[in-house]
Design a protein around this motif. Structure first.
Motif, PDB file in Angstrom:
ATOM      1  N   VAL A  38      -6.233  10.988  47.976  1.00 43.49           N
ATOM      2  CA  VAL A  38      -5.650   9.960  48.837  1.00 43.49           C
ATOM      3  C   VAL A  38      -4.596  10.635  49.707  1.00 43.49           C
ATOM      4  CG1 VAL A  38      -4.357   7.806  48.935  1.00 43.49           C
ATOM      5  CG2 VAL A  38      -6.038   8.164  47.110  1.00 43.49           C
ATOM      6  N   GLN A  39      -4.645  10.406  51.026  1.00 36.73           N
ATOM      7  CA  GLN A  39      -3.715  11.066  51.936  1.00 36.73           C
ATOM      8  C   GLN A  39      -2.979  10.036  52.791  1.00 36.73           C
ATOM      9  OE1 GLN A  39      -4.458  15.055  53.085  1.00 36.73           O
ATOM     10  NE2 GLN A  39      -6.677  14.831  52.931  1.00 36.73           N
ATOM     11  N   THR A  40      -1.675  10.275  52.973  1.00 42.26           N
ATOM     12  CA  THR A  40      -0.799   9.366  53.715  1.00 42.26           C
ATOM     13  C   THR A  40       0.054  10.172  54.679  1.00 42.26           C
ATOM     14  OG1 THR A  40      -0.660   7.933  51.761  1.00 42.26           O
ATOM     15  CG2 THR A  40       0.977   7.589  53.499  1.00 42.26           C
ATOM     16  N   GLU A  41       0.166   9.704  55.916  1.00 42.40           N
ATOM     17  CA  GLU A  41       1.011  10.391  56.893  1.00 42.40           C
ATOM     18  C   GLU A  41       2.465   9.952  56.698  1.00 42.40           C
ATOM     19  OE1 GLU A  41      -0.895  12.400  57.958  1.00 42.40           O
ATOM     20  OE2 GLU A  41      -2.830  11.438  58.088  1.00 42.40           O
ATOM     21  N   LEU A  42       3.362  10.914  56.464  1.00 43.42           N
ATOM     22  CA  LEU A  42       4.773  10.587  56.250  1.00 43.42           C
ATOM     23  C   LEU A  42       5.634  10.817  57.482  1.00 43.42           C
ATOM     24  CD1 LEU A  42       5.772  11.716  52.656  1.00 43.42           C
ATOM     25  CD2 LEU A  42       4.853   9.548  53.463  1.00 43.42           C
TER      26      LEU A  42
ATOM     27  N   SER B 181      10.546  13.785  49.492  1.00 46.22           N
ATOM     28  CA  SER B 181       9.820  14.544  50.510  1.00 46.22           C
ATOM     29  C   SER B 181      10.772  14.904  51.644  1.00 46.22           C
ATOM     30  CB  SER B 181       8.641  13.729  51.057  1.00 46.22           C
ATOM     31  OG  SER B 181       7.626  13.609  50.086  1.00 46.22           O
ATOM     32  N   PHE B 182      11.080  16.194  51.745  1.00 46.52           N
ATOM     33  CA  PHE B 182      12.001  16.700  52.760  1.00 46.52           C
ATOM     34  C   PHE B 182      11.224  17.330  53.915  1.00 46.52           C
ATOM     35  CE2 PHE B 182      14.071  17.192  48.613  1.00 46.52           C
ATOM     36  CZ  PHE B 182      15.321  16.635  48.824  1.00 46.52           C
ATOM     37  N   CYS B 183      11.872  17.399  55.065  1.00 44.09           N
ATOM     38  CA  CYS B 183      11.347  18.199  56.170  1.00 44.09           C
ATOM     39  C   CYS B 183      12.437  18.379  57.212  1.00 44.09           C
ATOM     40  CB  CYS B 183      10.107  17.568  56.806  1.00 44.09           C
ATOM     41  SG  CYS B 183      10.446  16.131  57.842  1.00 44.09           S
ATOM     42  N   GLU B 184      12.170  19.239  58.171  1.00 49.24           N
ATOM     43  CA  GLU B 184      13.044  19.382  59.325  1.00 49.24           C
ATOM     44  C   GLU B 184      12.620  18.406  60.408  1.00 49.24           C
ATOM     45  OE1 GLU B 184      13.765  24.220  58.866  1.00 49.24           O
ATOM     46  OE2 GLU B 184      12.963  23.392  60.730  1.00 49.24           O
ATOM     47  N   GLY B 185      13.596  17.721  60.998  1.00 53.23           N
ATOM     48  CA  GLY B 185      13.351  16.893  62.168  1.00 53.23           C
ATOM     49  C   GLY B 185      13.851  17.631  63.394  1.00 53.23           C
ATOM     50  N   ARG B 186      12.926  18.087  64.228  1.00 54.74           N
ATOM     51  CA  ARG B 186      13.268  18.898  65.395  1.00 54.74           C
ATOM     52  C   ARG B 186      13.352  17.986  66.615  1.00 54.74           C
ATOM     53  NH1 ARG B 186      10.164  24.691  64.139  1.00 54.74           N
ATOM     54  NH2 ARG B 186      11.078  24.893  62.047  1.00 54.74           N
TER      55      ARG B 186
ATOM     56  N   ARG C 166      12.352  11.391  52.808  1.00 49.82           N
ATOM     57  CA  ARG C 166      11.801  10.090  52.443  1.00 49.82           C
ATOM     58  C   ARG C 166      11.560  10.085  50.938  1.00 49.82           C
ATOM     59  NH1 ARG C 166       7.238   7.629  56.328  1.00 49.82           N
ATOM     60  NH2 ARG C 166       7.941   5.768  55.191  1.00 49.82           N
ATOM     61  N   ARG C 167      11.797   8.925  50.304  1.00 50.25           N
ATOM     62  CA  ARG C 167      11.664   8.817  48.851  1.00 50.25           C
ATOM     63  C   ARG C 167      10.608   7.783  48.478  1.00 50.25           C
ATOM     64  NH1 ARG C 167      16.926   7.101  46.347  1.00 50.25           N
ATOM     65  NH2 ARG C 167      17.236   5.986  48.311  1.00 50.25           N
ATOM     66  N   SER C 168       9.948   8.035  47.344  1.00 47.24           N
ATOM     67  CA  SER C 168       8.978   7.082  46.798  1.00 47.24           C
ATOM     68  C   SER C 168       9.242   6.889  45.315  1.00 47.24           C
ATOM     69  CB  SER C 168       7.546   7.591  46.999  1.00 47.24           C
ATOM     70  OG  SER C 168       6.617   6.733  46.356  1.00 47.24           O
ATOM     71  N   TYR C 169       9.217   5.617  44.884  1.00 48.93           N
ATOM     72  CA  TYR C 169       9.435   5.284  43.478  1.00 48.93           C
ATOM     73  C   TYR C 169       8.135   4.932  42.750  1.00 48.93           C
ATOM     74  CZ  TYR C 169      14.306   4.885  44.964  1.00 48.93           C
ATOM     75  OH  TYR C 169      15.552   5.141  45.480  1.00 48.93           O
ATOM     76  N   ASP C 170       7.001   4.969  43.469  1.00 52.63           N
ATOM     77  CA  ASP C 170       5.740   4.540  42.862  1.00 52.63           C
ATOM     78  C   ASP C 170       4.630   5.571  43.046  1.00 52.63           C
ATOM     79  OD1 ASP C 170       5.255   4.267  45.569  1.00 52.63           O
ATOM     80  OD2 ASP C 170       5.084   2.078  45.532  1.00 52.63           O
ATOM     81  N   GLY C 171       4.996   6.832  42.946  1.00 51.68           N
ATOM     82  CA  GLY C 171       3.989   7.882  43.004  1.00 51.68           C
ATOM     83  C   GLY C 171       3.394   8.110  44.374  1.00 51.68           C
ATOM     84  N   GLY C 172       4.099   7.711  45.418  1.00 52.76           N
ATOM     85  CA  GLY C 172       3.625   7.951  46.772  1.00 52.76           C
ATOM     86  C   GLY C 172       2.818   6.824  47.376  1.00 52.76           C
TER      87      GLY C 172
ATOM     88  N   ASP D 238      22.061  10.995  42.147  1.00 54.07           N
ATOM     89  CA  ASP D 238      21.495   9.649  42.046  1.00 54.07           C
ATOM     90  C   ASP D 238      20.069   9.594  42.589  1.00 54.07           C
ATOM     91  OD1 ASP D 238      22.007   9.905  44.747  1.00 54.07           O
ATOM     92  OD2 ASP D 238      23.548   8.354  44.820  1.00 54.07           O
ATOM     93  N   ASP D 239      19.284  10.615  42.232  1.00 51.26           N
ATOM     94  CA  ASP D 239      17.868  10.665  42.600  1.00 51.26           C
ATOM     95  C   ASP D 239      17.650  10.715  44.113  1.00 51.26           C
ATOM     96  OD1 ASP D 239      16.391  10.965  40.284  1.00 51.26           O
ATOM     97  OD2 ASP D 239      15.134   9.219  40.681  1.00 51.26           O
ATOM     98  N   GLY D 240      18.581  11.311  44.824  1.00 53.55           N
ATOM     99  CA  GLY D 240      18.415  11.510  46.254  1.00 53.55           C
ATOM    100  C   GLY D 240      18.871  10.359  47.121  1.00 53.55           C
ATOM    101  N   GLU D 241      19.473   9.340  46.512  1.00 47.76           N
ATOM    102  CA  GLU D 241      19.950   8.209  47.314  1.00 47.76           C
ATOM    103  C   GLU D 241      21.114   8.619  48.204  1.00 47.76           C
ATOM    104  OE1 GLU D 241      21.657   3.633  46.768  1.00 47.76           O
ATOM    105  OE2 GLU D 241      20.780   4.703  45.059  1.00 47.76           O
ATOM    106  N   THR D 242      22.023   9.419  47.648  1.00 43.63           N
ATOM    107  CA  THR D 242      23.142   9.940  48.427  1.00 43.63           C
ATOM    108  C   THR D 242      23.270  11.436  48.168  1.00 43.63           C
ATOM    109  OG1 THR D 242      24.756   9.493  46.670  1.00 43.63           O
ATOM    110  CG2 THR D 242      24.390   7.751  48.311  1.00 43.63           C
TER     111      THR D 242
END
Length: 364
Positions: free
Chosen positions: A19-23, A49-54, A69-75, A140-144
């Motif tokens: 299964v593929q999703t565009e993030l 899911s981290f990345c550089e925003g250019r 971007r964060r996911s709590y339900d396995g993506g 805190d799991d990436g919230e802050t």
């Protein structure tokens, strides 16, 4: 890495197919291009899911922010884009997270440079600025995230010019040491070297570990079952094969390099990750992903059953243009790959792909 109990549950819980999703999609969200994906699963099972925003171009320099971007339900669903680090018009990127299993802290190593400096200037030793090394963390799991802190003095030698953390992920050894794979270039030379940095005090301080011989670049590392480390490197040796080195002292020194003839590459970043824990009995499963071609195309995931010595299985995620990638193992035993791809161009989007171990081995 999964425990035995998690692996038993995985057979029922993991998705049977790909299964593929565009993030992140180029041109959307106020950024020209999104690059350099990194993904990690927290101790609570959250996907980061981290990345550089250019901002203005796809160039490696310029106004570049570090996004999440964060996911709590396995993506299955994803939160809105968070800006983890924004240093004005400068470049802040090369995300390389590592999780301390003892404290739960998520450490994120980054590099920064003046946005107006070109890659060539940074590699040659630019008088007006250089690549510096930074760290932030979340409890805190990436919230802050904490304010970014510079650690260049203890992680970069004075005659090094270009510097990159990862990109990808770091690891924690059974000893508790946190290890971040990196690469650098030296003053007066265009030749590249791989190295690691490490922390023995749960991220409070960071030190330089060992470096490899020349002509090696972006890298990833795993700990093998015998306690040795395996460093898998982008190679500038002109062979279109991955470079390999090992360490028996936690990354303080590295062996002479060899080449993994099974791992074809187009001189590009790749991902290397354990599937099973080093303390787990039975097969020692290791995952690898990269564009398996002499061009940046054919994003392929491989599975080793012998600590990365050989590669028993492989599946193609995307046959078209593709580049950087990062792997993670979800809490239900499924596997995810966050990678750059497109139809006409390899930097059109960053895609989250999720699949089961059975899909990878062709048993689903």
């Amino acid at each position: 890495m999964l425990s035995i109990a998690s692996l038993i549950l995985a057979a029922c819980a993991a998705p049977p197919s790909l299964v593929q999703t565009e993030l992140f999609i180029a041109g959307q969200g106020g950024y020209h291009t999104y690059r350099i994906p990194s993904i990690i699963t927290t101790l609570r099972g959250t996907l980061l899911s981290f990345c550089e925003g250019r901002k203005n171009s796809r160039s490696d320099s310029g106004d570049i922010d570090l996004l999440l971007r964060r996911s709590y339900d396995g993506g299955q669903t994803w939160g809105e884009v968070q800006v983890v680090a924004d240093h004005g018009e400068d470049t802040i990127g090369n995300p390389t997270p590592v999780i301390d299993r003892d404290t739960g802290t998520i450490w994120l190593l980054l590099t920064k440079n003046p946005g107006y400096a070109t890659g060539e200037q940074l590699m040659s030793g630019y008088e007006a600025g250089t690549r510096t090394v930074w760290v932030t963390h979340s409890n805190d799991d990436g919230e802050t995230w904490a304010e970014t802190e510079e650690i260049t003095d203890t992680t970069k030698k004075t005659d090094w010019t270009w510097y990159a953390t990862g990109p990808g992920v770091g690891i924690q050894l059974q000893s508790g040491r946190l290890v971040i794979p990196c690469d650098h270039r030296k003053q007066g030379s265009q030749r590249s070297y791989s190295h690691v940095i490490y922390s023995d005090d749960h991220g409070a301080t960071w030190q330089i570990g060992g470096e490899t011989s020349l002509k090696n670049n972006e890298c990833q590392v795993i700990e093998r079952r015998d306690g040795s480390l395996l460093l898998n490197m982008r190679s500038n040796h002109g062979r279109n094969r991955r470079s390999i080195a090992t360490s028996n002292d936690g990354g303080l020194t590295w062996s002479n390099i060899s080449f993994d003839e099974a791992l074809i590459e187009p001189r590009c970043q790749a991902s290397l990750l354990r599937y099973t824990s080093v303390t787990q009995s039975g097969a020692s499963l290791v995952l690898f992903s990269n564009p398996a071609s002499s061009e940046r195309e054919r994003m392929t995931v491989r599975l080793s059953r012998d600590d990365g010595a050989t590669w028993a299985h492989s599946r193609i995620l995307h046959a078209g243009p593709a580049a950087y990638s990062c792997l993670t193992v979800l809490s239900d035993g499924s596997i995810a790959c966050l990678y750059e791809r497109g139809d006409a161009d390899r930097y059109e989007k960053i895609t989250f792909a999720r699949f089961s171990l059975d899909w990878l081995t062709g048993e689903s």
